[in-house]
Design a protein around this motif. Sequence first.
Motif, PDB file in Angstrom:
ATOM      1  N   ALA A  72       0.826  -1.205   0.000  1.00  0.00           N
ATOM      2  CA  ALA A  72       0.000   0.000   0.000  1.00  0.00           C
ATOM      3  C   ALA A  72       0.860   1.255   0.000  1.00  0.00           C
ATOM      4  CB  ALA A  72      -0.926  -0.004   1.208  1.00  0.00           C
ATOM      5  N   TYR A  73       1.948   1.243   0.770  1.00  0.00           N
ATOM      6  CA  TYR A  73       2.864   2.397   0.791  1.00  0.00           C
ATOM      7  C   TYR A  73       3.537   2.599  -0.559  1.00  0.00           C
ATOM      8  CZ  TYR A  73       2.836   4.120   5.605  1.00  0.00           C
ATOM      9  OH  TYR A  73       2.484   4.741   6.786  1.00  0.00           O
ATOM     10  N   ARG A  74       3.931   1.523  -1.191  1.00  0.00           N
ATOM     11  CA  ARG A  74       4.580   1.656  -2.504  1.00  0.00           C
ATOM     12  C   ARG A  74       3.615   2.270  -3.517  1.00  0.00           C
ATOM     13  NH1 ARG A  74       6.569  -3.533  -1.283  1.00  0.00           N
ATOM     14  NH2 ARG A  74       4.969  -4.491  -2.605  1.00  0.00           N
ATOM     15  N   ILE A  75       2.363   1.833  -3.472  1.00  0.00           N
ATOM     16  CA  ILE A  75       1.377   2.341  -4.438  1.00  0.00           C
ATOM     17  C   ILE A  75       1.039   3.800  -4.143  1.00  0.00           C
ATOM     18  CG2 ILE A  75      -1.001   2.124  -5.241  1.00  0.00           C
ATOM     19  CD1 ILE A  75      -0.755  -0.903  -4.677  1.00  0.00           C
ATOM     20  N   ALA A  76       0.776   4.114  -2.888  1.00  0.00           N
ATOM     21  CA  ALA A  76       0.292   5.452  -2.533  1.00  0.00           C
ATOM     22  C   ALA A  76       1.408   6.480  -2.455  1.00  0.00           C
ATOM     23  CB  ALA A  76      -0.451   5.393  -1.202  1.00  0.00           C
ATOM     24  N   TYR A  77       2.547   6.105  -1.888  1.00  0.00           N
ATOM     25  CA  TYR A  77       3.591   7.083  -1.593  1.00  0.00           C
ATOM     26  C   TYR A  77       4.897   6.853  -2.354  1.00  0.00           C
ATOM     27  CZ  TYR A  77       0.475   7.682   2.445  1.00  0.00           C
ATOM     28  OH  TYR A  77      -0.612   7.868   3.257  1.00  0.00           O
ATOM     29  N   GLY A  78       4.995   5.728  -3.033  1.00  0.00           N
ATOM     30  CA  GLY A  78       6.225   5.447  -3.766  1.00  0.00           C
ATOM     31  C   GLY A  78       7.419   5.169  -2.881  1.00  0.00           C
ATOM     32  N   ARG A  79       7.179   4.674  -1.698  1.00  0.00           N
ATOM     33  CA  ARG A  79       8.272   4.359  -0.764  1.00  0.00           C
ATOM     34  C   ARG A  79       7.847   3.217   0.144  1.00  0.00           C
ATOM     35  NH1 ARG A  79       7.390   6.108   4.469  1.00  0.00           N
ATOM     36  NH2 ARG A  79       5.736   7.671   4.782  1.00  0.00           N
ATOM     37  N   ALA A  80       8.804   2.693   0.900  1.00  0.00           N
ATOM     38  CA  ALA A  80       8.505   1.665   1.897  1.00  0.00           C
ATOM     39  C   ALA A  80       8.124   2.335   3.213  1.00  0.00           C
ATOM     40  CB  ALA A  80       9.714   0.751   2.097  1.00  0.00           C
ATOM     41  N   PRO A  81       7.287   1.709   4.016  1.00  0.00           N
ATOM     42  CA  PRO A  81       6.950   2.302   5.319  1.00  0.00           C
ATOM     43  C   PRO A  81       8.136   2.232   6.271  1.00  0.00           C
ATOM     44  CG  PRO A  81       5.996   0.114   5.131  1.00  0.00           C
ATOM     45  CD  PRO A  81       6.579   0.435   3.784  1.00  0.00           C
ATOM     46  N   GLU A  82       8.252   3.238   7.112  1.00  0.00           N
ATOM     47  CA  GLU A  82       9.266   3.181   8.149  1.00  0.00           C
ATOM     48  C   GLU A  82       8.826   2.158   9.205  1.00  0.00           C
ATOM     49  OE1 GLU A  82       9.820   7.099   9.626  1.00  0.00           O
ATOM     50  OE2 GLU A  82      10.588   7.885   7.710  1.00  0.00           O
ATOM     51  N   ALA A  83       9.766   1.747  10.038  1.00  0.00           N
ATOM     52  CA  ALA A  83       9.478   0.685  11.017  1.00  0.00           C
ATOM     53  C   ALA A  83       8.315   1.069  11.931  1.00  0.00           C
ATOM     54  CB  ALA A  83      10.728   0.395  11.841  1.00  0.00           C
ATOM     55  N   ALA A  84       8.300   2.329  12.385  1.00  0.00           N
ATOM     56  CA  ALA A  84       7.233   2.769  13.293  1.00  0.00           C
ATOM     57  C   ALA A  84       5.886   2.790  12.570  1.00  0.00           C
ATOM     58  CB  ALA A  84       7.565   4.152  13.847  1.00  0.00           C
ATOM     59  N   GLU A  85       5.891   3.199  11.309  1.00  0.00           N
ATOM     60  CA  GLU A  85       4.651   3.231  10.531  1.00  0.00           C
ATOM     61  C   GLU A  85       4.119   1.816  10.312  1.00  0.00           C
ATOM     62  OE1 GLU A  85       5.382   7.174   7.714  1.00  0.00           O
ATOM     63  OE2 GLU A  85       6.344   5.269   7.190  1.00  0.00           O
ATOM     64  N   LEU A  86       5.027   0.901  10.009  1.00  0.00           N
ATOM     65  CA  LEU A  86       4.627  -0.483   9.779  1.00  0.00           C
ATOM     66  C   LEU A  86       4.078  -1.114  11.052  1.00  0.00           C
ATOM     67  CD1 LEU A  86       4.473  -2.894   7.857  1.00  0.00           C
ATOM     68  CD2 LEU A  86       6.832  -3.450   8.488  1.00  0.00           C
ATOM     69  N   ASP A  87       4.746  -0.857  12.171  1.00  0.00           N
ATOM     70  CA  ASP A  87       4.312  -1.423  13.457  1.00  0.00           C
ATOM     71  C   ASP A  87       2.930  -0.890  13.837  1.00  0.00           C
ATOM     72  OD1 ASP A  87       4.895  -2.873  16.033  1.00  0.00           O
ATOM     73  OD2 ASP A  87       4.716  -0.830  16.816  1.00  0.00           O
ATOM     74  N   LEU A  88       2.726   0.406  13.665  1.00  0.00           N
ATOM     75  CA  LEU A  88       1.436   1.015  13.996  1.00  0.00           C
ATOM     76  C   LEU A  88       0.325   0.439  13.127  1.00  0.00           C
ATOM     77  CD1 LEU A  88      -0.058   3.211  15.658  1.00  0.00           C
ATOM     78  CD2 LEU A  88       0.461   4.798  13.791  1.00  0.00           C
ATOM     79  N   ALA A  89       0.618   0.272  11.831  1.00  0.00           N
ATOM     80  CA  ALA A  89      -0.393  -0.249  10.906  1.00  0.00           C
ATOM     81  C   ALA A  89      -0.779  -1.679  11.261  1.00  0.00           C
ATOM     82  CB  ALA A  89       0.139  -0.181   9.480  1.00  0.00           C
ATOM     83  N   VAL A  90       0.197  -2.513  11.524  1.00  0.00           N
ATOM     84  CA  VAL A  90      -0.085  -3.924  11.817  1.00  0.00           C
ATOM     85  C   VAL A  90      -0.899  -4.049  13.104  1.00  0.00           C
ATOM     86  CG1 VAL A  90       0.974  -6.123  12.444  1.00  0.00           C
ATOM     87  CG2 VAL A  90       1.907  -4.791  10.538  1.00  0.00           C
ATOM     88  N   LYS A  91      -0.563  -3.244  14.109  1.00  0.00           N
ATOM     89  CA  LYS A  91      -1.309  -3.292  15.368  1.00  0.00           C
ATOM     90  C   LYS A  91      -2.755  -2.839  15.159  1.00  0.00           C
ATOM     91  CE  LYS A  91       2.576  -2.654  18.554  1.00  0.00           C
ATOM     92  NZ  LYS A  91       3.232  -1.733  19.529  1.00  0.00           N
ATOM     93  N   PHE A  92      -2.939  -1.778  14.353  1.00  0.00           N
ATOM     94  CA  PHE A  92      -4.294  -1.290  14.093  1.00  0.00           C
ATOM     95  C   PHE A  92      -5.113  -2.345  13.355  1.00  0.00           C
ATOM     96  CE2 PHE A  92      -7.271   0.642  11.081  1.00  0.00           C
ATOM     97  CZ  PHE A  92      -8.106   1.332  11.961  1.00  0.00           C
ATOM     98  N   LEU A  93      -4.519  -2.984  12.360  1.00  0.00           N
ATOM     99  CA  LEU A  93      -5.240  -3.968  11.555  1.00  0.00           C
ATOM    100  C   LEU A  93      -5.586  -5.226  12.349  1.00  0.00           C
ATOM    101  CD1 LEU A  93      -3.129  -3.570   8.297  1.00  0.00           C
ATOM    102  CD2 LEU A  93      -5.522  -2.898   8.600  1.00  0.00           C
ATOM    103  N   ALA A  94      -4.831  -5.477  13.419  1.00  0.00           N
ATOM    104  CA  ALA A  94      -5.080  -6.672  14.231  1.00  0.00           C
ATOM    105  C   ALA A  94      -6.200  -6.465  15.251  1.00  0.00           C
ATOM    106  CB  ALA A  94      -3.795  -7.071  14.955  1.00  0.00           C
TER     107      ALA A  94
END
Length: 538
Positions: free
Chosen positions: A487-509
Amino acid sequence: MIDTLLASPQYGEKWARHWLDVARYAEDQAHTFDVKPKTQAWRYRDWVIAAFNSDMPYDRFVKLQLAGDLLPDAPDDPFTRFAGLGFLGLGAEYYKNTAAAQAIAEELDDRVDTVTRGFLGVTVACARCHDHKFDPIPTRDYYSLAGIYMGTNMSDAPLAPAGEVKAFNEAQNRVKQAEEKLKKVRAEIKKQKGGFRAPVANAFALKALGDEIPKLKKEVPPAPPVAHVISGNGAGMKVYIRGNPATTGDAAPKGFLQVLPSAAAAGDKFTRLDLANAIASRDNPLTARVIVNRVWAWHFGRGLVSTPSNFGALGDRPSHPELLDWLAVNFVKNGWSMKWLHKQIMTTATYQLESRPDLDNDKVDAANVYLWRGARKRLEIEDWRDTLLAVSGTLDPTLGGPTFDLRDANARRRTVYAKVSRHELNGLLRLFDFPDANVTADKRTVTTVPQQQLFALNSEFMIGRAKAFAQRVEVLGATDAERVAAAYRIAYGRAPEAAELDLAVKFLARPAKPDDKLTRWQQYAQVLLASNELMYVD
């Protein structure tokens, strides 16, 4: 990469929209309903897109919009020759019942103002009632220009071959004649006071015509495409004392501004073509500089002259006069090529700067007039809406054609193809600073109001894009972490930072709430789409 982008059809769609602001493009009228609807106004929009994509020389671009019907070397293709005349053919029209002279004066003012500010960057309309207070433009010059359009017509120019137009007109005439006969027979029946044979004969005629007319209508071929144009040459006019049509002064011979060069002398024979030639002349010191400055402003958010439609005494001085001169001179030397101009700008180190602040530079030039950093810009509504469609995988890339209604939340075409109304501008366009299409616009204001974020949170359009984006990402990974990265690659053209990835995974769970209308992934997709990172260019 720059060459690839300039060769893309989307280049024309993007940059045509900027010019349409200058041309105050719209498909209806704000001042009267007593005019024929401009149902094919979109052909001018498509003409502008095609002109940019083909890299039409800018001097040619000017001439075809002002006098394409009069050009001796105009192309044979009716679309290329006539559709550009919508520049003025789609202009303001006023109700002419009780104050026709005043209404005509307002229409002439619209034309003079749009032409002179749009192409020349001078405020000639300020000389309508008196000599310009600051620039060398006497009142006579205003009426010399207005006289070029006094008595011209708003008309439709066929864009089909002559044979098709003839066949359509003849078929229409046959229907019209049959309908007139039908009216005549009905009138005779009403006049009949007695007798038997005449009423019977009329009854047979009535039935025959009633059967014939539907057949004739079916035989009418499709109406040929038309361009809404301005046609004819003005008759000239006298000066209106203090702008009042009821009080006229000396005659103002048709002609160009006296302060600028013109190959044709002022007088009765001065035409729209003479005006076009004077504006598009390489000897005109304003035309190239004005469009170069506009393109610079559209790239950087601020022009080298920060008043793009006012190069006069009340306009701002150029921040980099030598650069403006160099670009304008070489723009003309390179065939008035817009793509050449874009490439010159985009390959500079200045254009490629980051928008990162510097405290020391901020103290000296907080407004970034001297371009020591890149300018952070919010996407205009067209770019933002198109980005939402593209990221969610729902963008319809079809080029050209009739307009669509933005009120349809399921509409998926690029926003440049949306209907633009002078009378009732679409709420989404108005909310995100679309300019007033009643007047030429040199730049857009940028506002930040709560309703913009309410649209991002609650609108049917945003909810639909979030659902589509979530569905698109679902198949791009085996785990939530992989899908977030996609999703980050499509929307922002970059990889998520570690904190962004951690926050996203916790929210989705987290488990869904009973009153949730969207799934966790749909909610997360909406957050990504509504983010500043997607809306701003750094």
